[in-house]
Design a protein around this motif. Structure first.
Motif, PDB file in Angstrom:
ATOM      1  N   LEU A 132       0.832  -1.209   0.000  1.00  0.00           N
ATOM      2  CA  LEU A 132       0.000   0.000   0.000  1.00  0.00           C
ATOM      3  C   LEU A 132       0.866   1.259   0.000  1.00  0.00           C
ATOM      4  O   LEU A 132       0.530   2.255  -0.649  1.00  0.00           O
ATOM      5  CB  LEU A 132      -0.927  -0.005   1.214  1.00  0.00           C
ATOM      6  N   ILE A 133       1.982   1.219   0.722  1.00  0.00           N
ATOM      7  CA  ILE A 133       2.900   2.364   0.731  1.00  0.00           C
ATOM      8  C   ILE A 133       3.520   2.554  -0.645  1.00  0.00           C
ATOM      9  O   ILE A 133       3.590   3.679  -1.177  1.00  0.00           O
ATOM     10  CB  ILE A 133       3.995   2.164   1.793  1.00  0.00           C
ATOM     11  N   ALA A 134       3.960   1.452  -1.255  1.00  0.00           N
ATOM     12  CA  ALA A 134       4.649   1.534  -2.544  1.00  0.00           C
ATOM     13  C   ALA A 134       3.737   2.055  -3.651  1.00  0.00           C
ATOM     14  O   ALA A 134       4.192   2.772  -4.550  1.00  0.00           O
ATOM     15  CB  ALA A 134       5.196   0.156  -2.922  1.00  0.00           C
ATOM     16  N   LYS A 135       2.445   1.712  -3.592  1.00  0.00           N
ATOM     17  CA  LYS A 135       1.529   2.140  -4.648  1.00  0.00           C
ATOM     18  C   LYS A 135       1.266   3.644  -4.614  1.00  0.00           C
ATOM     19  O   LYS A 135       0.684   4.198  -5.554  1.00  0.00           O
ATOM     20  CB  LYS A 135       0.200   1.380  -4.516  1.00  0.00           C
ATOM     21  N   ALA A 136       1.692   4.315  -3.538  1.00  0.00           N
ATOM     22  CA  ALA A 136       1.546   5.774  -3.472  1.00  0.00           C
ATOM     23  C   ALA A 136       2.726   6.493  -4.111  1.00  0.00           C
ATOM     24  O   ALA A 136       2.659   7.713  -4.342  1.00  0.00           O
ATOM     25  CB  ALA A 136       1.403   6.217  -2.014  1.00  0.00           C
ATOM     26  N   VAL A 137       3.800   5.770  -4.430  1.00  0.00           N
ATOM     27  CA  VAL A 137       4.998   6.393  -4.993  1.00  0.00           C
ATOM     28  C   VAL A 137       4.719   7.112  -6.321  1.00  0.00           C
ATOM     29  O   VAL A 137       5.231   8.219  -6.536  1.00  0.00           O
ATOM     30  CB  VAL A 137       6.122   5.350  -5.151  1.00  0.00           C
TER      31      VAL A 137
END
Length: 291
Positions: free
Chosen positions: A252-257
């Motif tokens: 979920l964190i990575a998809k905000a990059v």
């Protein structure tokens, strides 16, 4: 993989819905911002420069990540993976290739900016095109290896998206993980940090650097670092000791990059920001043509 009508192990109804909703928001925001950036590069001649070609490469890779997230969001809201084992391999390959391209494009931009602002020679088209070609060729190469047997793509704990299978704590996974992480995470991160640090040292004496020299490295570290830590833990310990819900947090964190990158590299650049405004304002575009 979860069957139709059943919930993934370790997740409740609201938790699956929450993950799907977060993925959907991240996918739509990243896709819209990066698509707008790509459109402006195609329509605005001022942006067709070697340096901006590297930013275009990043926008393309981040659009691919957002498309991958959109597919995962749809599956999460359906509570199942509807595309079969073949679709899982394609989804894993596409997601992994665009992630690597995004990370390496960020490093290429950092090096390009150092070259542009801190050396006497400007970045030329041949160098920029070679960098972009190398980034995508390298990313496709590393993403193909799990399809050939070194590494493996499988479902994430939620069962509705696919990535590198880190549940196999064997020599095959460990050797692939450490080799891939060195060339595609640690090395690009090192290039990014060193390039911006050298820019700060050289340009800081005469004034403020013309670009943000802190956010790119932080985005790489905070955006992809949790994934790297999860994979490292899986290589040396039993990953099942971490709850499935906690294992989904790095994803979920990575998809905000992609959204953060679009804000930093596109909206944060005066020239690109002006180009986006021109794309969104037909009247301003007509006035510029008349002038």
């Amino acid at each position: 993989m979860t069957e139709s009508g059943t919930l993934p192990t370790g997740f409740g109804e609201l938790e699956v819905l929450a993950v799907g909703t977060v993925l959907l928001v991240e996918a739509l925001s990243g896709l819209s911002l990066n698509s707008l950036t790509i459109l402006c590069f195609c329509k605005n001649p001022e942006l067709r420069t070697p340096s901006h070609l590297l930013v275009l490469s990043l926008a393309l890779s981040d659009s691919g990540i957002s498309l991958n997230a959109l597919m995962a969001a749809t599956s999460s809201l359906l509570r199942r993976w509807p595309y079969g084992s073949g679709g899982c391999q394609v989804h894993g390959f596409q997601g992994f290739a665009t992630v690597l391209a995004s990370i390496c494009s960020s490093a290429a931009i950092a090096w390009g900016r150092y070259h542009h602002y801190c050396t006497r020679s400007r970045l030329d088209w041949n160098t920029a095109i070679s960098l972009v070609f190398f980034v995508w060729l390298s990313s496709a190469f590393w993403a193909t290896l799990p399809l050939l047997g070194w590494g493996h793509y499988d479902h994430e704990p939620l069962g509705t998206c696919c990535t590198l299978d880190y549940s196999r704590r064997d020599r095959n996974f460990t050797s692939f993980l450490f080799t891939m992480a060195f060339f595609n995470f640690l090395l690009p991160l090192f290039i990014t940090v060193i390039s911006y640090r050298l820019m700060e040292q050289k340009l800081g004496k005469t004034g403020r650097p013309p670009v943000n020299t802190v956010l790119p490295a932080r985005t790489l570290l905070l955006g992809w670092g949790p994934y790297a830590l999860l994979y490292l833990y899986a290589a040396v310990a039993d990953v099942t000791s971490i709850s499935p819900k906690l294992q989904m947090v790095p994803a979920l964190i990575a998809k905000a990059v992609p959204t953060v990158n679009a804000i930093n590299y596109a909206l944060g650049s005066e020239m690109v920001h002006r180009g986006i405004w021109q794309c969104l304002s037909p009247q301003k575009r007509e006035r510029d043509r008349e002038q």
